[in-house]
Structure formats: C-alpha cells, structure tokens
Design a protein around this motif. Sequence first.
Motif, PDB file in Angstrom:
ATOM      1  N   MET A  34      -7.533 -68.322 -68.920  1.00  0.00           N
ATOM      2  CA  MET A  34      -6.320 -68.072 -68.007  1.00  0.00           C
ATOM      3  C   MET A  34      -6.700 -68.917 -66.578  1.00  0.00           C
ATOM      4  O   MET A  34      -5.702 -69.766 -66.465  1.00  0.00           O
ATOM      5  CB  MET A  34      -6.654 -66.924 -67.585  1.00  0.00           C
ATOM      6  CG  MET A  34      -5.846 -66.500 -66.570  1.00  0.00           C
ATOM      7  SD  MET A  34      -6.439 -64.922 -65.369  1.00  0.00           S
ATOM      8  CE  MET A  34      -5.695 -65.383 -63.838  1.00  0.00           C
ATOM      9  N   ALA A  35      -7.745 -68.951 -65.911  1.00  0.00           N
ATOM     10  CA  ALA A  35      -7.994 -69.759 -64.721  1.00  0.00           C
ATOM     11  C   ALA A  35      -8.179 -71.133 -64.890  1.00  0.00           C
ATOM     12  O   ALA A  35      -9.124 -71.456 -65.655  1.00  0.00           O
ATOM     13  CB  ALA A  35      -8.970 -68.857 -63.888  1.00  0.00           C
ATOM     14  N   ALA A  36      -7.578 -72.017 -64.095  1.00  0.00           N
ATOM     15  CA  ALA A  36      -7.919 -73.294 -64.243  1.00  0.00           C
ATOM     16  C   ALA A  36      -8.801 -73.607 -62.874  1.00  0.00           C
ATOM     17  O   ALA A  36      -9.518 -74.586 -62.956  1.00  0.00           O
ATOM     18  CB  ALA A  36      -6.492 -74.119 -64.079  1.00  0.00           C
ATOM     19  N   LEU A  37      -8.750 -72.995 -61.684  1.00  0.00           N
ATOM     20  CA  LEU A  37      -9.501 -73.237 -60.537  1.00  0.00           C
ATOM     21  C   LEU A  37     -10.629 -72.052 -60.393  1.00  0.00           C
ATOM     22  O   LEU A  37     -10.385 -70.939 -60.751  1.00  0.00           O
ATOM     23  CB  LEU A  37      -8.503 -73.446 -59.321  1.00  0.00           C
ATOM     24  CG  LEU A  37      -7.340 -74.387 -59.346  1.00  0.00           C
ATOM     25  CD1 LEU A  37      -6.678 -74.204 -58.277  1.00  0.00           C
ATOM     26  CD2 LEU A  37      -7.917 -75.748 -59.751  1.00  0.00           C
ATOM     27  N   ARG A  38     -11.807 -72.466 -59.978  1.00  0.00           N
ATOM     28  CA  ARG A  38     -12.681 -71.565 -59.541  1.00  0.00           C
ATOM     29  C   ARG A  38     -13.425 -72.052 -58.457  1.00  0.00           C
ATOM     30  O   ARG A  38     -13.833 -73.155 -58.141  1.00  0.00           O
ATOM     31  CB  ARG A  38     -13.531 -71.814 -61.055  1.00  0.00           C
ATOM     32  CG  ARG A  38     -14.938 -70.917 -60.689  1.00  0.00           C
ATOM     33  CD  ARG A  38     -15.862 -71.120 -62.129  1.00  0.00           C
ATOM     34  NE  ARG A  38     -16.917 -70.870 -62.129  1.00  0.00           N
ATOM     35  CZ  ARG A  38     -17.785 -69.960 -62.879  1.00  0.00           C
ATOM     36  NH1 ARG A  38     -17.099 -69.558 -64.237  1.00  0.00           N
ATOM     37  NH2 ARG A  38     -18.894 -69.768 -62.851  1.00  0.00           N
ATOM     38  N   SER A  39     -14.008 -70.853 -57.753  1.00  0.00           N
ATOM     39  CA  SER A  39     -14.903 -71.154 -56.754  1.00  0.00           C
ATOM     40  C   SER A  39     -15.992 -69.804 -56.591  1.00  0.00           C
ATOM     41  O   SER A  39     -15.790 -69.065 -57.139  1.00  0.00           O
ATOM     42  CB  SER A  39     -13.960 -71.150 -55.429  1.00  0.00           C
ATOM     43  OG  SER A  39     -13.580 -70.126 -55.067  1.00  0.00           O
ATOM     44  N   GLU A  40     -17.140 -70.207 -55.965  1.00  0.00           N
ATOM     45  CA  GLU A  40     -18.136 -69.412 -55.929  1.00  0.00           C
ATOM     46  C   GLU A  40     -18.670 -69.447 -54.608  1.00  0.00           C
ATOM     47  O   GLU A  40     -18.933 -70.328 -53.803  1.00  0.00           O
ATOM     48  CB  GLU A  40     -19.300 -70.041 -56.828  1.00  0.00           C
ATOM     49  CG  GLU A  40     -20.523 -68.885 -57.253  1.00  0.00           C
ATOM     50  CD  GLU A  40     -21.145 -69.313 -58.407  1.00  0.00           C
ATOM     51  OE1 GLU A  40     -22.669 -69.440 -58.210  1.00  0.00           O
ATOM     52  OE2 GLU A  40     -20.755 -70.312 -59.226  1.00  0.00           O
ATOM     53  N   ALA A  41     -19.247 -68.088 -54.379  1.00  0.00           N
ATOM     54  CA  ALA A  41     -20.035 -67.857 -52.792  1.00  0.00           C
ATOM     55  C   ALA A  41     -21.279 -67.013 -53.236  1.00  0.00           C
ATOM     56  O   ALA A  41     -21.043 -65.783 -54.099  1.00  0.00           O
ATOM     57  CB  ALA A  41     -19.331 -67.272 -51.796  1.00  0.00           C
ATOM     58  N   SER A  42     -22.451 -67.291 -52.503  1.00  0.00           N
ATOM     59  CA  SER A  42     -23.529 -66.476 -52.767  1.00  0.00           C
ATOM     60  C   SER A  42     -24.018 -65.890 -51.425  1.00  0.00           C
ATOM     61  O   SER A  42     -24.208 -66.700 -50.416  1.00  0.00           O
ATOM     62  CB  SER A  42     -24.727 -67.237 -53.421  1.00  0.00           C
ATOM     63  OG  SER A  42     -24.666 -67.363 -54.866  1.00  0.00           O
ATOM     64  N   ILE A  43     -24.075 -64.596 -51.116  1.00  0.00           N
ATOM     65  CA  ILE A  43     -24.321 -64.035 -49.891  1.00  0.00           C
ATOM     66  C   ILE A  43     -25.623 -63.380 -49.951  1.00  0.00           C
ATOM     67  O   ILE A  43     -25.872 -62.529 -50.689  1.00  0.00           O
ATOM     68  CB  ILE A  43     -23.197 -63.385 -49.552  1.00  0.00           C
ATOM     69  CG1 ILE A  43     -21.899 -63.981 -49.421  1.00  0.00           C
ATOM     70  CG2 ILE A  43     -23.366 -62.381 -48.161  1.00  0.00           C
ATOM     71  CD1 ILE A  43     -20.978 -63.853 -50.616  1.00  0.00           C
ATOM     72  N   GLY A  44     -26.475 -63.949 -48.869  1.00  0.00           N
ATOM     73  CA  GLY A  44     -27.916 -63.293 -48.806  1.00  0.00           C
ATOM     74  C   GLY A  44     -27.993 -61.745 -48.387  1.00  0.00           C
ATOM     75  O   GLY A  44     -27.145 -61.803 -47.289  1.00  0.00           O
ATOM     76  N   THR A  45     -28.482 -60.921 -48.842  1.00  0.00           N
ATOM     77  CA  THR A  45     -28.619 -59.779 -48.290  1.00  0.00           C
ATOM     78  C   THR A  45     -29.798 -58.948 -48.993  1.00  0.00           C
ATOM     79  O   THR A  45     -30.295 -59.256 -50.085  1.00  0.00           O
ATOM     80  CB  THR A  45     -27.293 -58.698 -48.615  1.00  0.00           C
ATOM     81  OG1 THR A  45     -27.368 -57.616 -48.101  1.00  0.00           O
ATOM     82  CG2 THR A  45     -27.119 -58.675 -49.841  1.00  0.00           C
ATOM     83  N   GLU A  46     -30.220 -57.876 -48.004  1.00  0.00           N
ATOM     84  CA  GLU A  46     -31.392 -57.064 -48.945  1.00  0.00           C
ATOM     85  C   GLU A  46     -30.813 -55.938 -49.740  1.00  0.00           C
ATOM     86  O   GLU A  46     -31.747 -55.650 -50.616  1.00  0.00           O
ATOM     87  CB  GLU A  46     -31.963 -56.300 -47.754  1.00  0.00           C
ATOM     88  CG  GLU A  46     -32.745 -57.064 -46.671  1.00  0.00           C
ATOM     89  CD  GLU A  46     -33.701 -57.786 -47.184  1.00  0.00           C
ATOM     90  OE1 GLU A  46     -34.763 -57.131 -47.711  1.00  0.00           O
ATOM     91  OE2 GLU A  46     -34.052 -58.980 -46.980  1.00  0.00           O
ATOM     92  N   VAL A  47     -29.670 -55.886 -49.780  1.00  0.00           N
ATOM     93  CA  VAL A  47     -28.987 -54.887 -50.630  1.00  0.00           C
ATOM     94  C   VAL A  47     -27.777 -55.136 -51.456  1.00  0.00           C
ATOM     95  O   VAL A  47     -26.719 -54.731 -51.325  1.00  0.00           O
ATOM     96  CB  VAL A  47     -28.798 -53.553 -49.844  1.00  0.00           C
ATOM     97  CG1 VAL A  47     -30.119 -52.718 -49.668  1.00  0.00           C
ATOM     98  CG2 VAL A  47     -28.086 -53.724 -48.655  1.00  0.00           C
ATOM     99  N   PRO A  48     -27.873 -56.192 -52.267  1.00  0.00           N
ATOM    100  CA  PRO A  48     -26.861 -56.815 -52.956  1.00  0.00           C
ATOM    101  C   PRO A  48     -25.988 -55.933 -54.027  1.00  0.00           C
ATOM    102  O   PRO A  48     -24.649 -55.878 -53.872  1.00  0.00           O
ATOM    103  CB  PRO A  48     -27.198 -57.932 -53.549  1.00  0.00           C
ATOM    104  CG  PRO A  48     -28.662 -57.834 -53.756  1.00  0.00           C
ATOM    105  CD  PRO A  48     -29.002 -57.094 -52.727  1.00  0.00           C
TER     106      PRO A  48
END
Length: 97
Positions: free
Chosen positions: A1-15
């Motif tokens: 389906m998707a042609a475009l993709r992006s990613e984010a990783s957010i640091g936290t003590e309780v993900p």
Amino acid sequence: MAALRSEASIGTEVPDRYLVQLCKQFEHSISATYSGSKGRAEFEFGHCTMQASKRYLTLIVEAEDEQSLARMQHLIGLRLERCMWREKPVINWVRST
C-alpha cells in the motif's frame, strides 16, 4: 500500500505506557489496536505501527504521498505530545525505505 515511510524513536522510561495511551486516544476516532509491546493505527490516508522497547517508543508511519505522510507525522506528534506532556518529547522523523 504505502510508498513513503518515516520513523521516529522517542526515548522514555515507560515506552509501553505511552504506546497504550496513544492507541487508546486513537481508538476514539480511528481503528487502533495494541497488544503487548506493539500497536497499530489505521488512518484513511496511511497507517502507523508502534513498538515499545526497553527505553524507546518507535513510530513508523507509511503513506502513499508526501501530503499524507506529513499529515500523519503532524497528527501523531500532537497526540504523543499530549500523552508525554511531562517529558516534552522530541520527535525527529527520519525518512526510511
């Protein structure tokens, strides 16, 4: 389906807590599911998969076009900022293939 993709990783003590909160917020308006350390939100114009690890909440958004991808990043960012208001998250989206 998707042609475009992006990613984010957010640091936290309780993900895992934020993954559940994010999915519960989305459930009010779109299809969203979560189980254990994984979640998924289905938008009309793309989808977001979420993964909680020991110290990070990783978000992957996929969409067909630039406008939809940017819209998803914006909407997900707003919701995440509401959930993580105490931590004031920094969300850096990185384009991936």
